[in-house]
Write a protein that holds these residues in place. Sequence first.
Motif, mmCIF file in Angstrom:
data_model
loop_
_atom_site.group_PDB
_atom_site.id
_atom_site.type_symbol
_atom_site.label_atom_id
_atom_site.label_comp_id
_atom_site.label_asym_id
_atom_site.label_seq_id
_atom_site.Cartn_x
_atom_site.Cartn_y
_atom_site.Cartn_z
ATOM 1 N N ALA A 291 0.844 -1.197 0.000
ATOM 2 C CA ALA A 291 0.000 0.000 0.000
ATOM 3 C C ALA A 291 0.875 1.242 0.000
ATOM 4 C CB ALA A 291 -0.928 0.005 1.217
ATOM 5 N N GLN A 292 0.499 2.216 -0.797
ATOM 6 C CA GLN A 292 1.231 3.475 -0.822
ATOM 7 C C GLN A 292 0.268 4.606 -1.144
ATOM 8 O OE1 GLN A 292 3.987 2.346 -3.980
ATOM 9 N NE2 GLN A 292 2.952 3.722 -5.398
ATOM 10 N N ASN A 293 0.643 5.800 -0.726
ATOM 11 C CA ASN A 293 -0.210 6.965 -0.973
ATOM 12 C C ASN A 293 -0.067 7.428 -2.413
ATOM 13 O OD1 ASN A 293 -1.127 7.019 1.654
ATOM 14 N ND2 ASN A 293 0.363 8.522 2.345
ATOM 15 N N VAL A 294 -1.160 7.911 -2.965
ATOM 16 C CA VAL A 294 -1.153 8.514 -4.290
ATOM 17 C C VAL A 294 -2.002 9.775 -4.227
ATOM 18 C CG1 VAL A 294 -3.116 7.080 -5.049
ATOM 19 C CG2 VAL A 294 -1.640 8.167 -6.744
ATOM 20 N N THR A 295 -1.493 10.845 -4.787
ATOM 21 C CA THR A 295 -2.209 12.120 -4.777
ATOM 22 C C THR A 295 -2.885 12.331 -6.128
ATOM 23 O OG1 THR A 295 -0.595 13.062 -3.240
ATOM 24 C CG2 THR A 295 -2.013 14.600 -4.416
ATOM 25 N N VAL A 296 -4.175 12.590 -6.080
ATOM 26 C CA VAL A 296 -4.952 12.783 -7.304
ATOM 27 C C VAL A 296 -5.203 14.271 -7.497
ATOM 28 C CG1 VAL A 296 -7.131 12.307 -8.472
ATOM 29 C CG2 VAL A 296 -6.039 10.534 -7.071
ATOM 30 N N TYR A 297 -4.773 14.791 -8.621
ATOM 31 C CA TYR A 297 -5.020 16.179 -8.991
ATOM 32 C C TYR A 297 -6.050 16.207 -10.116
ATOM 33 C CZ TYR A 297 -0.799 17.320 -6.349
ATOM 34 O OH TYR A 297 0.122 17.465 -5.355
ATOM 35 N N VAL A 298 -6.962 17.161 -10.058
ATOM 36 C CA VAL A 298 -8.025 17.234 -11.053
ATOM 37 C C VAL A 298 -8.055 18.624 -11.680
ATOM 38 C CG1 VAL A 298 -9.423 15.511 -9.863
ATOM 39 C CG2 VAL A 298 -9.769 17.938 -9.376
ATOM 40 N N THR A 299 -8.657 18.687 -12.832
ATOM 41 C CA THR A 299 -8.904 19.977 -13.484
ATOM 42 C C THR A 299 -10.267 20.487 -13.051
ATOM 43 O OG1 THR A 299 -7.577 19.349 -15.408
ATOM 44 C CG2 THR A 299 -9.146 21.158 -15.689
ATOM 45 N N PRO A 300 -10.358 21.726 -12.510
ATOM 46 C CA PRO A 300 -11.660 22.257 -12.096
ATOM 47 C C PRO A 300 -12.655 22.254 -13.267
ATOM 48 C CG PRO A 300 -9.883 23.641 -11.288
ATOM 49 C CD PRO A 300 -9.259 22.673 -12.244
ATOM 50 N N VAL A 301 -13.889 21.868 -12.974
ATOM 51 C CA VAL A 301 -14.937 21.790 -13.999
ATOM 52 C C VAL A 301 -16.079 22.713 -13.594
ATOM 53 C CG1 VAL A 301 -16.591 20.291 -15.167
ATOM 54 C CG2 VAL A 301 -14.305 19.427 -14.591
ATOM 55 N N PHE A 302 -16.585 23.483 -14.559
ATOM 56 C CA PHE A 302 -17.691 24.404 -14.305
ATOM 57 C C PHE A 302 -18.773 24.236 -15.360
ATOM 58 C CE2 PHE A 302 -14.022 26.376 -12.325
ATOM 59 C CZ PHE A 302 -14.524 26.810 -11.111
#
Length: 404
Positions: A291-302
């Motif tokens: 198990a390891q951490n993963v950071t999820v980045y997203v593009t803001p949606v409007f």
Amino acid sequence: MKKLQILLLIFGVWLKTDAQNIVQYEYWYDSNYGSTTLVNNSSGSTMDLNTSLSGTSGLLPGLHAVNFRAKDTDGKWSSAITEQFYATGNWNIDTYEYWFDDDYANKITNTVTGTQNYILTSNLNTSAVGYGSHALNFRAKDSAGKWSIVFKEFFFKSIGGAQMSNAEYWIDSNYANKQPLTFTSSNIVFINQTLLTANLDDQLHTFNFRMQDQAGKWSVVTSSYFMAHNQIVGYDYWFDADFDHKKATAITPTDLLTTEPDFDTNGLSAGVHVVNFRAKSSSGKYSATIAQNVTVYVTPVFTPIAQSCSGAVLTALPTTSTNGITGTWSPALNNLATTTYTFTPNVGEFALATVDMTVAVGAITTWDGTSWDNGTPTCTSKAIINGNYSEAVNLEACSLEVTG
């Protein structure tokens, strides 16, 4: 045995110590360390081995490896040196080919003068691979048209030039037992797979590697996955505690997973998640879960803003995207012209970048008594009548202003 005598002359340049004498050496074939041959030595701090080696009579025809290391008067063993040779029956070797990692499509094939005892001494072209750990795959073809089994070795490639001189690797978190490596002029150094996997259970392990430049600075650590006694044929992964939605991925069987597994994060919310990973071996068994951490980045949606009428009051743009990213907009709202606004996420948000959104404002068209100066008004236009208007048609506009 001539081929082994020629082969082991190469070892002489490695077997030199600055302060200690070489007292013993040992060698073994392929991964059969249990049948190692131990020999006493009294040649001093430098040893040129040019004697025939025993134990080849029981080898099957095909590609093999001979592994060799020496021990000094302090009882310390050198790193193992590994070279390949081809054992044949009555057939001659006429062709060999090699490729890197799983890229068989770009294999390099060479022909040689037919011989039963062929030692590959030419440099292999590694220009197509990046720096770090890789797998070299090699096989030979005899004059009967039969190919040997594929022989695989793992190696490290430095960035190149003279700036990288040393490297080190270790297994899992066992940095205390790291193994040092020194790059040659070719910027390539091989490791001995037998020593790498010795005394390891058949679970998923991490192979960690880093390089050092001449200024003494270390690179970042790169890690690869492997199983000690079986090939990896696939892996499962899932996020957080959602095992019911795990995803299974099949891969080309490999001893060392030199590329990072492809974890599909689509559908995950922005932020830090836990990815759980386990490998499937060629025996059909799964490793323990890592198990390891993963950071999820997203593009803001409007949600797009509908076109507004010129001069109308504009509703403030939302400061939170539909996928939960907060931030601010610039420039200030303009209700007289179509404008593109930029959304800048707040500090600490897991957003990939700024986002632009255009808010359209309808045109203004004026009737001067004879014609419209900006075209016939539509439902998105503001109409201004500044003269006599007696057209026998329906007038459509989002706003009407009479000034004359």
